[in-house]
Design a protein around this motif. Structure first.
Motif, PDB file in Angstrom:
ATOM      1  N   MET A 155       0.853  -1.181   0.000  1.00 29.33           N
ATOM      2  CA  MET A 155       0.000   0.000   0.000  1.00 29.33           C
ATOM      3  C   MET A 155       0.888   1.228   0.000  1.00 29.33           C
ATOM      4  SD  MET A 155      -1.231   0.107   4.021  1.00 29.33           S
ATOM      5  CE  MET A 155      -2.376   1.439   3.745  1.00 29.33           C
ATOM      6  N   ASP A 156       0.342   2.341  -0.447  1.00 31.73           N
ATOM      7  CA  ASP A 156       1.055   3.601  -0.316  1.00 31.73           C
ATOM      8  C   ASP A 156       1.029   4.005   1.151  1.00 31.73           C
ATOM      9  OD1 ASP A 156       1.533   3.799  -3.050  1.00 31.73           O
ATOM     10  OD2 ASP A 156      -0.391   4.805  -3.404  1.00 31.73           O
ATOM     11  N   PRO A 157       2.159   4.439   1.706  1.00 33.45           N
ATOM     12  CA  PRO A 157       2.180   4.802   3.126  1.00 33.45           C
ATOM     13  C   PRO A 157       1.133   5.866   3.441  1.00 33.45           C
ATOM     14  CG  PRO A 157       4.411   4.711   2.240  1.00 33.45           C
ATOM     15  CD  PRO A 157       3.475   4.587   1.073  1.00 33.45           C
ATOM     16  N   PRO A 158       0.231   5.594   4.407  1.00 34.29           N
ATOM     17  CA  PRO A 158      -0.810   6.574   4.733  1.00 34.29           C
ATOM     18  C   PRO A 158      -0.281   7.746   5.542  1.00 34.29           C
ATOM     19  CG  PRO A 158      -1.011   4.664   6.142  1.00 34.29           C
ATOM     20  CD  PRO A 158       0.059   4.338   5.140  1.00 34.29           C
ATOM     21  N   ILE A 159       0.903   7.603   6.124  1.00 36.68           N
ATOM     22  CA  ILE A 159       1.547   8.679   6.868  1.00 36.68           C
ATOM     23  C   ILE A 159       3.034   8.614   6.593  1.00 36.68           C
ATOM     24  CG2 ILE A 159      -0.124   8.860   8.764  1.00 36.68           C
ATOM     25  CD1 ILE A 159       1.792   7.037  10.389  1.00 36.68           C
ATOM     26  N   SER A 160       3.737   9.653   6.974  1.00 41.22           N
ATOM     27  CA  SER A 160       5.197   9.644   6.906  1.00 41.22           C
ATOM     28  C   SER A 160       5.744  10.257   8.188  1.00 41.22           C
ATOM     29  CB  SER A 160       5.697  10.417   5.676  1.00 41.22           C
ATOM     30  OG  SER A 160       5.258  11.764   5.724  1.00 41.22           O
ATOM     31  N   PHE A 161       7.027  10.129   8.394  1.00 42.45           N
ATOM     32  CA  PHE A 161       7.691  10.666   9.576  1.00 42.45           C
ATOM     33  C   PHE A 161       8.879  11.520   9.148  1.00 42.45           C
ATOM     34  CE2 PHE A 161       5.670   6.769  11.005  1.00 42.45           C
ATOM     35  CZ  PHE A 161       5.150   7.100  12.240  1.00 42.45           C
ATOM     36  N   PHE A 162       9.159  12.579   9.917  1.00 39.60           N
ATOM     37  CA  PHE A 162      10.421  13.285   9.719  1.00 39.60           C
ATOM     38  C   PHE A 162      11.162  13.313  11.039  1.00 39.60           C
ATOM     39  CE2 PHE A 162       7.573  16.691  11.030  1.00 39.60           C
ATOM     40  CZ  PHE A 162       8.349  17.472  11.868  1.00 39.60           C
ATOM     41  N   ALA A 163      12.485  13.165  10.976  1.00 40.31           N
ATOM     42  CA  ALA A 163      13.312  12.986  12.169  1.00 40.31           C
ATOM     43  C   ALA A 163      13.876  14.313  12.651  1.00 40.31           C
ATOM     44  CB  ALA A 163      14.450  12.019  11.866  1.00 40.31           C
ATOM     45  N   THR A 164      13.821  14.509  13.970  1.00 42.02           N
ATOM     46  CA  THR A 164      14.422  15.672  14.621  1.00 42.02           C
ATOM     47  C   THR A 164      15.310  15.180  15.754  1.00 42.02           C
ATOM     48  OG1 THR A 164      12.554  17.106  14.113  1.00 42.02           O
ATOM     49  CG2 THR A 164      13.993  17.780  15.927  1.00 42.02           C
ATOM     50  N   ASN A 165      16.563  15.578  15.737  1.00 40.82           N
ATOM     51  CA  ASN A 165      17.497  15.171  16.780  1.00 40.82           C
ATOM     52  C   ASN A 165      17.449  16.151  17.943  1.00 40.82           C
ATOM     53  OD1 ASN A 165      20.554  15.378  17.957  1.00 40.82           O
ATOM     54  ND2 ASN A 165      20.048  13.280  17.354  1.00 40.82           N
ATOM     55  N   ILE A 454       5.401  -0.534  10.429  1.00 37.69           N
ATOM     56  CA  ILE A 454       4.054  -0.424  10.960  1.00 37.69           C
ATOM     57  C   ILE A 454       3.156  -1.283  10.080  1.00 37.69           C
ATOM     58  CG2 ILE A 454       2.079   1.082  11.410  1.00 37.69           C
ATOM     59  CD1 ILE A 454       4.002   3.347  11.941  1.00 37.69           C
ATOM     60  N   ASN A 455       2.388  -2.145  10.710  1.00 43.26           N
ATOM     61  CA  ASN A 455       1.425  -2.976  10.004  1.00 43.26           C
ATOM     62  C   ASN A 455       0.074  -2.285  10.100  1.00 43.26           C
ATOM     63  OD1 ASN A 455       2.954  -5.760   9.481  1.00 43.26           O
ATOM     64  ND2 ASN A 455       3.579  -4.950  11.479  1.00 43.26           N
ATOM     65  N   PHE A 456      -0.340  -1.670   8.990  1.00 44.66           N
ATOM     66  CA  PHE A 456      -1.559  -0.867   8.978  1.00 44.66           C
ATOM     67  C   PHE A 456      -2.785  -1.766   8.820  1.00 44.66           C
ATOM     68  CE2 PHE A 456       1.581   2.358   7.896  1.00 44.66           C
ATOM     69  CZ  PHE A 456       1.192   3.383   8.750  1.00 44.66           C
ATOM     70  N   ASN A 457      -3.749  -1.534   9.684  1.00 47.07           N
ATOM     71  CA  ASN A 457      -5.014  -2.253   9.659  1.00 47.07           C
ATOM     72  C   ASN A 457      -5.860  -1.698   8.515  1.00 47.07           C
ATOM     73  OD1 ASN A 457      -7.531  -3.400  10.225  1.00 47.07           O
ATOM     74  ND2 ASN A 457      -7.353  -3.058  12.435  1.00 47.07           N
ATOM     75  N   TYR A 468       9.524   1.972   7.570  1.00 45.22           N
ATOM     76  CA  TYR A 468       9.909   3.356   7.851  1.00 45.22           C
ATOM     77  C   TYR A 468      11.361   3.400   8.313  1.00 45.22           C
ATOM     78  CZ  TYR A 468       4.984   4.674   7.522  1.00 45.22           C
ATOM     79  OH  TYR A 468       3.710   4.898   7.071  1.00 45.22           O
ATOM     80  N   LEU A 469      11.863   4.596   8.518  1.00 43.83           N
ATOM     81  CA  LEU A 469      13.229   4.757   9.004  1.00 43.83           C
ATOM     82  C   LEU A 469      13.325   4.527  10.507  1.00 43.83           C
ATOM     83  CD1 LEU A 469      14.350   7.940   7.022  1.00 43.83           C
ATOM     84  CD2 LEU A 469      14.993   5.558   6.585  1.00 43.83           C
TER      85      LEU A 469
END
Length: 675
Positions: A155-165, A454-457, A468-469
């Motif tokens: 599936m196309d990822p329904p969300i994404s994440f961006f990293a902040t240190n 993540i296993n999306f329902n 994801y990263l």
């Protein structure tokens, strides 16, 4: 001579019938894995083009394939015997009167001039797919091959994440997210030998850093849990170490911590705050790796007394991932223990302990079908199909004694293995950490674990894995935007979100423990009920938010939210504002429960389409039955029939409150969904 003519006639008749059977969708021939030969294309042309190349053809040939299990199917004419050929294929699903394009191909082949066809498509168990070749380019003979392979949905990822240190996070153990100062914003907690460090989240998403000196005897080498032991408004911390257990008590202003460590040897694994005897004060439960489990009872002042045995007593231990979940919907927290031990040891068999009230527990592992030797360090529990019962995902840390399992709650105290329909049977990623949250706010609980996945329902108990990263860490809303983020070490992986709506509940117990740990929260929106249990300590080592998160997808209204407190009190919040945080204080919006003189009255089915059944209630004691909508308007009033049946077939879909008024003047109520 006559016999010869008769045989020849039979053969010719078979060929004619065989040709006719391919001439239309209705008479399509069933095909299986292997090579099929197409002599000529003389039947009905497919009229819905599934590939946008060329014009509609004048003729077609039809086959069908029925999947006996979830598969990926390949249809290919890209074979050496077809060199020089040119084919076009369409794949349909539905019925012959209303076909829907599923896939198709014209020129994906590489053999010869590259005009042959290759198409891969997912085929789901029990579904029939129609395969049609047309004569747009070629109408004489060719072969095609059907190949079955393992189905791995994408599936196309329904969300994404961006990293902040955040470089200022300096503790050795950076494994906890929870509100630490009573503002209901998730903070980041880290521990080392001489300090507690807290990054306090501000309303604008900025963090302020505070460090509190403390001597820590047992570091959280295995796990950490957070809750308010002494009800002073500031959360305390329990640390599970390899040699013992340390408690860090917050002072009355939340500006310092004092350390209390047990003298007992405890090879700690998962730690939890939980009210074991339901007296309104948080106790502490700790899994023991090599001996029976231990727990610490709270005397009401925050002083804890050590106990061992009674809830997971295997002499070899093997206790790894404890999670407290109300699996039988009786209002108290039960215990599931994910267990791990090598070889033939029985200490690796998972355990389910039913809370019988008053601090008594019964091991129901066998009768519930939850005694399983899968090597696992944790499990993820949620209501994965929104039917009002908590299901258990048993995540494998090793495949030496089995694979991942989805155990579906039957609602009668037993569970059924439904792994085959979830997609997890094909999942090859192991993990010590498995947790469940609704990461994309679509109203379906997802599962994180197995590494950076993540296993999306996606509904019907099916899940699709997205990589994801960020690997699993501590889960919470770390910028207060209603979407759950991941903190792992010095990095926050912020969830960028989507257009789905949400609600966040902050709980404050009065008669119950102040965190509301053990409460059952129910949200009703658009005829669907979602449930959550409030827990301290999920997965294996991390601590996650104590706030309650719901996604509602594209729904723009919430009918109501019910909070069923451990004390038995029920609060109702009607039509809360979406995309907001709501504070629920125990007793502020009361709704009594449907229990008459200590007898639990059964209201079923819930949701219902036509009838409600009331059991364990004497109709002669009932004065009247009232049903109200969530706006408080009465929609039905009647006496209770002897059979206990109430006809609600004429009511609109939605959530309602059923009130039982007894002849002695007492009133009791419960909610239900009409669908």
């Amino acid at each position: 001579m006559k016999k010869t003519n008769l045989l020849l006639s039979m053969v010719l008749g078979f060929i004619s019938m065989n040709g006719m059977a391919q001439n239309s969708c209705a008479t399509a021939i069933q095909v299986y894995a292997g090579i099929t030969t197409v002599d000529t294309i003389v039947g009905d042309a497919p009229t819905g083009m599934c590939v946008n190349q060329g014009t509609v053809a004048s003729k077609g040939v039809w086959f069908k394939y029925t999947a006996t299990e979830n598969r990926t199917i390949t249809i290919s004419t890209d074979l050496t015997q077809n060199t020089g050929g040119d084919t076009r294929v369409m794949i349909y699903k539905g019925d012959c009167n209303a076909l829907v394009c599923h896939d198709g191909d014209d020129d994906a082949g590489v053999v010869g001039n590259g005009y042959l066809s290759i198409v891969d498509f997912p085929a789901l168990e029990g579904q029939t797919y129609y395969i049609a070749f047309d004569n747009r380019w070629k109408s004489d003979g060719f072969d095609f091959q059907l190949t079955e392979s393992t189905y791995i949905p994408t599936m196309d990822p329904p969300i994404s994440f961006f990293a902040t240190n955040i470089a200022s996070i300096s503790g050795e153990y950076k494994i906890a997210v929870a509100d630490m100062n009573g503002d209901y914003l998730d903070d980041i907690v880290s521990i080392n030998t001489n300090q507690v460090q807290i990054h306090y989240q501000q309303a604008n998403g900025i963090y302020t850093n505070a460090t509190y000196a403390v001597t820590t005897q047992f570091l959280p080498t295995w796990s950490m849990a957070i809750g308010d032991i002494d009800k002073n408004g500031f959360n305390d911390i329990v640390l599970g170490g390899g040699q013992g257990v340390t408690f860090l008590y917050a002072n009355a202003t939340g500006t310092g911590y004092s350390e209390v460590s047990g003298s007992e040897y405890v090879f700690s694994q998962r730690t939890n705050f939980v009210d074991l005897n339901n007296d309104g004060h948080l106790d502490v439960f700790v899994c023991h790796d090599v001996d029976p489990n231990v727990y610490y009872m709270n005397d009401g002042t925050g002083a804890l007394t050590y106990n061992q045995g009674g809830i997971g007593d295997h002499p070899e231990g093997g206790n790894y991932g404890s999670i407290w979940v109300d699996y039988d919907n009786d209002g108290d927290s039960d215990l599931f223990i994910a267990k791990c031990r090598g070889g033939a040891s029985t200490a690796k068999i998972n355990e389910l302990h039913r809370n019988d009230g008053n601090g008594e527990f019964t091991n129901v592992s066998d009768e519930s079908n939850m005694s399983d030797p899968v090597q696992t360090w944790s499990s993820a529990w949620n209501d994965y199909d929104n039917n009002g019962w908590m299901d258990g995902f048993i995540g494998a840390s090793s495949f030496s004694d089995g694979h991942h399992k989805m155990m579906y709650n039957n609602g009668d105290g037993t569970f059924t293995d439904t792994t085959s329909i979830t997609g997890f049977g094909l999942n090859q990623h192991m993990s010590t950490e498995w947790v469940s949250f609704d990461f994309d706010n679509d109203g379906l609980a997802d599962i994180m674990g197995g590494g950076p996945y993540i296993n999306f329902n996606v509904g019907n108990l099916s899940f699709i894995e997205v990589q994801y990263l960020c690997s699993i860490g501590s889960i919470g809303d770390l910028n207060n935007d209603g979407f759950l983020d991941v903190q792992n070490g010095n990095t926050i992986y912020y969830n960028t979100g989507n257009s789905n709506n949400w609600l966040k509940l902050n709980l404050k117990g009065i008669a119950s423990n102040i965190n509301g740990i053990g409460a059952r929260v129910e949200l009703y929106s658009n005829g669907v009920r979602q449930i959550r249990d409030v827990r301290s300590g999920e997965g294996f080592k991390h601590m996650h938010t104590l706030n309650v998160h719901f996604g509602i997808g594209q729904n723009t209204e919430i009918d109501s939210v019910l909070v069923k407190w451990p004390s038995g009190a029920v609060d109702i919040v009607v039509n809360p504002t979406i995309n907001s945080s709501v504070l629920v204080v125990e007793g502020s919006n009361p709704l009594s429960i449907l229990a008459v003189d200590g007898k639990k009255v059964t209201l079923f089915p819930n949701p219902t389409s036509n009838e409600l059944n009331l059991q364990n209630l004497d109709a002669s004691e009932v004065k009247v039955i009232n049903i109200f909508n969530v706006q408080g308007q009465e929609v039905l009033k009647q006496s209770l029939q002897q059979n206990g049946v109430i006809d609600v077939s004429g009511m609109n879909n939605g959530m309602y409150i059923l009130e039982v008024e007894l002849k002695n003047g007492k009133r009791y109520s419960e909610t239900f969904i009409k669908k």
